[in-house]
Design a protein around this motif. Sequence first.
Motif, PDB file in Angstrom:
ATOM      1  N   ALA A 268       0.807  -1.220   0.000  1.00 48.44           N
ATOM      2  CA  ALA A 268       0.000   0.000   0.000  1.00 48.44           C
ATOM      3  C   ALA A 268       0.837   1.267   0.000  1.00 48.44           C
ATOM      4  O   ALA A 268       0.283   2.369  -0.028  1.00 48.44           O
ATOM      5  N   ALA A 269       2.159   1.134   0.006  1.00 49.59           N
ATOM      6  CA  ALA A 269       3.022   2.292   0.221  1.00 49.59           C
ATOM      7  C   ALA A 269       2.788   3.402  -0.798  1.00 49.59           C
ATOM      8  O   ALA A 269       2.551   4.561  -0.424  1.00 49.59           O
ATOM      9  N   PHE A 270       2.851   3.080  -2.075  1.00 49.91           N
ATOM     10  CA  PHE A 270       2.799   4.133  -3.080  1.00 49.91           C
ATOM     11  C   PHE A 270       1.388   4.697  -3.251  1.00 49.91           C
ATOM     12  O   PHE A 270       1.224   5.895  -3.474  1.00 49.91           O
ATOM     13  N   GLN A 271       0.389   3.863  -3.098  1.00 58.98           N
ATOM     14  CA  GLN A 271      -0.988   4.363  -3.154  1.00 58.98           C
ATOM     15  C   GLN A 271      -1.222   5.354  -2.016  1.00 58.98           C
ATOM     16  O   GLN A 271      -1.827   6.416  -2.212  1.00 58.98           O
ATOM     17  N   CYS A 272      -0.730   5.028  -0.841  1.00 56.91           N
ATOM     18  CA  CYS A 272      -0.885   5.913   0.314  1.00 56.91           C
ATOM     19  C   CYS A 272      -0.132   7.218   0.106  1.00 56.91           C
ATOM     20  O   CYS A 272      -0.686   8.310   0.302  1.00 56.91           O
ATOM     21  N   LEU A 273       1.133   7.136  -0.288  1.00 56.47           N
ATOM     22  CA  LEU A 273       1.956   8.337  -0.421  1.00 56.47           C
ATOM     23  C   LEU A 273       1.502   9.214  -1.581  1.00 56.47           C
ATOM     24  O   LEU A 273       1.617  10.443  -1.526  1.00 56.47           O
ATOM     25  N   GLU A 274       0.962   8.601  -2.616  1.00 57.14           N
ATOM     26  CA  GLU A 274       0.387   9.395  -3.706  1.00 57.14           C
ATOM     27  C   GLU A 274      -0.822  10.177  -3.218  1.00 57.14           C
ATOM     28  O   GLU A 274      -1.062  11.311  -3.647  1.00 57.14           O
TER      29      GLU A 274
ATOM     30  N   GLY B 136      10.603  17.451   2.644  1.00 53.45           N
ATOM     31  CA  GLY B 136      11.402  17.869   3.784  1.00 53.45           C
ATOM     32  C   GLY B 136      11.127  17.134   5.077  1.00 53.45           C
ATOM     33  O   GLY B 136      11.822  17.357   6.075  1.00 53.45           O
ATOM     34  N   LYS B 137      10.152  16.240   5.093  1.00 53.51           N
ATOM     35  CA  LYS B 137       9.781  15.553   6.330  1.00 53.51           C
ATOM     36  C   LYS B 137      10.561  14.241   6.491  1.00 53.51           C
ATOM     37  O   LYS B 137      11.012  13.638   5.525  1.00 53.51           O
ATOM     38  N   THR B 138      10.699  13.841   7.734  1.00 54.64           N
ATOM     39  CA  THR B 138      11.282  12.542   8.051  1.00 54.64           C
ATOM     40  C   THR B 138      10.175  11.508   8.119  1.00 54.64           C
ATOM     41  O   THR B 138       9.128  11.750   8.738  1.00 54.64           O
ATOM     42  N   MET B 139      10.389  10.353   7.481  1.00 54.19           N
ATOM     43  CA  MET B 139       9.416   9.269   7.563  1.00 54.19           C
ATOM     44  C   MET B 139      10.083   8.011   8.087  1.00 54.19           C
ATOM     45  O   MET B 139      10.991   7.464   7.455  1.00 54.19           O
ATOM     46  N   LEU B 140       9.647   7.576   9.244  1.00 55.05           N
ATOM     47  CA  LEU B 140      10.053   6.285   9.790  1.00 55.05           C
ATOM     48  C   LEU B 140       9.248   5.214   9.067  1.00 55.05           C
ATOM     49  O   LEU B 140       8.029   5.120   9.227  1.00 55.05           O
ATOM     50  N   ASP B 141       9.939   4.431   8.261  1.00 60.50           N
ATOM     51  CA  ASP B 141       9.296   3.407   7.431  1.00 60.50           C
ATOM     52  C   ASP B 141       9.448   2.049   8.102  1.00 60.50           C
ATOM     53  O   ASP B 141      10.546   1.495   8.175  1.00 60.50           O
ATOM     54  N   ILE B 142       8.328   1.501   8.579  1.00 63.32           N
ATOM     55  CA  ILE B 142       8.322   0.209   9.266  1.00 63.32           C
ATOM     56  C   ILE B 142       7.848  -0.909   8.338  1.00 63.32           C
ATOM     57  O   ILE B 142       7.820  -2.074   8.697  1.00 63.32           O
ATOM     58  N   SER B 143       7.509  -0.574   7.112  1.00 62.47           N
ATOM     59  CA  SER B 143       6.872  -1.530   6.204  1.00 62.47           C
ATOM     60  C   SER B 143       7.861  -2.552   5.650  1.00 62.47           C
ATOM     61  O   SER B 143       9.081  -2.344   5.662  1.00 62.47           O
ATOM     62  N   ASN B 144       7.312  -3.646   5.139  1.00 60.97           N
ATOM     63  CA  ASN B 144       8.098  -4.687   4.471  1.00 60.97           C
ATOM     64  C   ASN B 144       7.396  -5.113   3.183  1.00 60.97           C
ATOM     65  O   ASN B 144       6.161  -5.094   3.112  1.00 60.97           O
ATOM     66  N   PRO B 145       8.173  -5.511   2.173  1.00 59.71           N
ATOM     67  CA  PRO B 145       7.584  -5.895   0.884  1.00 59.71           C
ATOM     68  C   PRO B 145       7.093  -7.343   0.864  1.00 59.71           C
ATOM     69  O   PRO B 145       7.500  -8.149   0.022  1.00 59.71           O
TER      70      PRO B 145
ATOM     71  N   PHE C 147       0.892 -18.646   2.288  1.00 59.11           N
ATOM     72  CA  PHE C 147       1.817 -18.539   3.407  1.00 59.11           C
ATOM     73  C   PHE C 147       2.816 -19.689   3.342  1.00 59.11           C
ATOM     74  O   PHE C 147       2.427 -20.810   3.041  1.00 59.11           O
ATOM     75  N   PRO C 148       4.104 -19.457   3.625  1.00 58.92           N
ATOM     76  CA  PRO C 148       4.715 -18.196   4.036  1.00 58.92           C
ATOM     77  C   PRO C 148       4.879 -17.237   2.858  1.00 58.92           C
ATOM     78  O   PRO C 148       4.979 -17.667   1.708  1.00 58.92           O
ATOM     79  N   PRO C 149       4.918 -15.943   3.129  1.00 52.92           N
ATOM     80  CA  PRO C 149       5.017 -14.969   2.055  1.00 52.92           C
ATOM     81  C   PRO C 149       6.420 -14.910   1.457  1.00 52.92           C
ATOM     82  O   PRO C 149       7.397 -15.319   2.088  1.00 52.92           O
ATOM     83  N   SER C 150       6.501 -14.401   0.239  1.00 58.95           N
ATOM     84  CA  SER C 150       7.786 -14.058  -0.362  1.00 58.95           C
ATOM     85  C   SER C 150       7.931 -12.542  -0.317  1.00 58.95           C
ATOM     86  O   SER C 150       7.132 -11.859   0.322  1.00 58.95           O
ATOM     87  N   LEU C 151       8.943 -12.013  -0.991  1.00 63.02           N
ATOM     88  CA  LEU C 151       9.154 -10.575  -1.066  1.00 63.02           C
ATOM     89  C   LEU C 151       8.948 -10.110  -2.500  1.00 63.02           C
ATOM     90  O   LEU C 151       9.450 -10.743  -3.432  1.00 63.02           O
ATOM     91  N   PHE C 152       8.233  -9.011  -2.694  1.00 62.24           N
ATOM     92  CA  PHE C 152       8.012  -8.536  -4.061  1.00 62.24           C
ATOM     93  C   PHE C 152       9.143  -7.644  -4.555  1.00 62.24           C
ATOM     94  O   PHE C 152       9.177  -7.262  -5.726  1.00 62.24           O
ATOM     95  N   VAL C 153      10.095  -7.311  -3.680  1.00 63.38           N
ATOM     96  CA  VAL C 153      11.338  -6.672  -4.094  1.00 63.38           C
ATOM     97  C   VAL C 153      12.421  -7.159  -3.142  1.00 63.38           C
ATOM     98  O   VAL C 153      12.191  -7.284  -1.934  1.00 63.38           O
ATOM     99  N   SER C 154      13.612  -7.479  -3.674  1.00 65.03           N
ATOM    100  CA  SER C 154      14.685  -7.980  -2.820  1.00 65.03           C
ATOM    101  C   SER C 154      16.010  -7.969  -3.577  1.00 65.03           C
ATOM    102  O   SER C 154      16.054  -7.644  -4.767  1.00 65.03           O
ATOM    103  N   ASN C 155      17.058  -8.309  -2.887  1.00 62.66           N
ATOM    104  CA  ASN C 155      18.409  -8.502  -3.417  1.00 62.66           C
ATOM    105  C   ASN C 155      19.046  -7.216  -3.937  1.00 62.66           C
ATOM    106  O   ASN C 155      19.978  -6.697  -3.337  1.00 62.66           O
TER     107      ASN C 155
ATOM    108  N   GLU D 282      17.431  -4.301  -4.634  1.00 64.60           N
ATOM    109  CA  GLU D 282      16.668  -3.103  -4.289  1.00 64.60           C
ATOM    110  C   GLU D 282      15.807  -3.412  -3.076  1.00 64.60           C
ATOM    111  O   GLU D 282      15.632  -4.576  -2.707  1.00 64.60           O
ATOM    112  N   SER D 283      15.302  -2.376  -2.443  1.00 65.01           N
ATOM    113  CA  SER D 283      14.400  -2.550  -1.306  1.00 65.01           C
ATOM    114  C   SER D 283      13.214  -1.620  -1.476  1.00 65.01           C
ATOM    115  O   SER D 283      13.255  -0.658  -2.253  1.00 65.01           O
ATOM    116  N   LEU D 284      12.166  -1.884  -0.727  1.00 64.51           N
ATOM    117  CA  LEU D 284      11.008  -1.001  -0.742  1.00 64.51           C
ATOM    118  C   LEU D 284      11.399   0.377  -0.218  1.00 64.51           C
ATOM    119  O   LEU D 284      10.964   1.405  -0.735  1.00 64.51           O
TER     120      LEU D 284
END
Length: 231
Positions: free
Chosen positions: A84-90, A99-108, A115-123, A125-127
Amino acid sequence: MNISVLGTGSVGQALATRLIGLGHTVYMGTRNVQDSLNKTQPDNWGNPAIGTWIRENTSVELLPFKEAVEKGTDLIVFAMNGHAAFQCLEAVGEQALQGKTMLDISNPLDFSKGFPPSLFVSNTESLGEQIQAKYPALKVVKSLNTMSNPIMVNPAILEGEHTVFVSGNDQEAKTQVTNLLKSFGWQERNIIDLGDITTARGTEMILPLWVRLYGKLQTPFFNFHVNMAKK
């Protein structure tokens, strides 16, 4: 501080509760306020729905994403699913993020194949990097994404030493986040600044291991510790 917490799930609720307890003013961001207020059924783990939680935490103002960020002028906490990261930030808009600081706790995490989940970005690059690249004027700091939310906000619930990682390009923003971590109870010796935002690749890729440990241990109350030899 005036802090915006983007995300109404258990992670956002845990962070908001802790921040309120520390005397901060919290604005919680959601896609649709009325839809969120209508949610009253607990999730599969028994966590309260946002509609129930917000009525019990009247000091938190529930707002659309953009308004929450505009009011939470000192810090943004992104506590949503990585998808949901980009939909939210858009929805917030580049100008409000500038200019703001964003503490990003999210994971891809990708649950599309179950289950178990995989990652939609890795190696390579990172989210965290993707967010930073899309919003260069936003100061992204990846942290707290390698543990369950009760430990994020209260590390003392685990006995002994354990580690939290910090990644980001802007040193001032990392200092701001590190000071927040210390207010949660993290000891400076257990806060490891890994370097720039590219180091978030490593912490995001810890999640497949975390998920499997959770399955093995049948509890989310554990964390990783980096034990360094004495010189």
